[in-house]
Design a protein around this motif. Structure first.
Motif, mmCIF file in Angstrom:
data_model
loop_
_atom_site.group_PDB
_atom_site.id
_atom_site.type_symbol
_atom_site.label_atom_id
_atom_site.label_comp_id
_atom_site.label_asym_id
_atom_site.label_seq_id
_atom_site.Cartn_x
_atom_site.Cartn_y
_atom_site.Cartn_z
ATOM 1 N N ARG A 15 0.836 -1.211 0.000
ATOM 2 C CA ARG A 15 0.000 0.000 0.000
ATOM 3 C C ARG A 15 0.871 1.262 0.000
ATOM 4 O O ARG A 15 0.625 2.203 -0.764
ATOM 5 N N ASP A 75 -6.966 -0.860 -3.691
ATOM 6 C CA ASP A 75 -6.844 -0.935 -2.237
ATOM 7 C C ASP A 75 -6.644 -2.380 -1.802
ATOM 8 O O ASP A 75 -7.004 -3.318 -2.513
ATOM 9 N N THR A 77 -7.175 -4.692 1.857
ATOM 10 C CA THR A 77 -7.767 -4.664 3.193
ATOM 11 C C THR A 77 -7.506 -5.986 3.891
ATOM 12 O O THR A 77 -7.794 -7.052 3.343
ATOM 13 N N ARG A 78 -6.966 -5.915 5.098
ATOM 14 C CA ARG A 78 -6.754 -7.109 5.930
ATOM 15 C C ARG A 78 -8.075 -7.465 6.576
ATOM 16 O O ARG A 78 -8.720 -6.621 7.178
ATOM 17 N N CYS A 128 -7.405 -11.498 3.200
ATOM 18 C CA CYS A 128 -7.511 -10.114 2.778
ATOM 19 C C CYS A 128 -8.383 -9.987 1.537
ATOM 20 O O CYS A 128 -8.692 -10.969 0.877
#
Length: 131
Positions: A15, A75, A77-78, A128
């Motif tokens: 990221r 993007d 995302t965890r 994720c």
């Protein structure tokens, strides 16, 4: 440096490199990170990755994918974290942005996308989301 959540560290490094506009990023290697990098390369979110050996665990050099100055990854995302693991059955596998993104799932047969897990009728831990 010892991290308690290597996947969160991996996603954060990706990221940060994307937001900074870097062409590549170096990440300490592990089998889990290799598997996630392989999936990202297969799904065309990154151009590829290579492993650089060193005296410790090795380094993954990930080449980011850009098209007209815009990165392929919007993007990351965890989902499942060390304090709150998220497990799903095959019926509950998530769809990310109506199929435009992917969910990376850790199953009993290895790390794979949610589409492949559904095809093999497997559930597991949702690591994720990537889109």
């Amino acid at each position: 440096m010892n991290t308690t959540d290597p996947i969160a560290d991996y996603l954060t490094r990706l990221r940060n490199a994307i937001r900074a506009g870097h062409k590549r990023v170096d990440i300490p290697a592990s089998n889990l990170k290799r598997a996630v990098s392989k999936i990202l390369a297969e799904e065309k979110f990154i151009n590829g990755y290579s492993e650089i050996p060193d005296k410790r665990q090795g380094v993954l050099r990930i080449t980011l994918r850009y098209a007209d100055g815009i990165n392929a990854i919007t993007d990351l995302t965890r989902i499942s974290k060390p304090g709150l693991r998220v497990y799903v059955s095959v019926q509950e596998l998530p769809r990310v942005l109506n199929g435009l993104g992917i969910a990376i799932v850790s199953t009993s047969k290895g790390i794979m996308t949610e589409k492949r897990a559904a095809a093999q009728h497997l559930g597991g831990e949702v690591l994720c989301h990537v889109w």
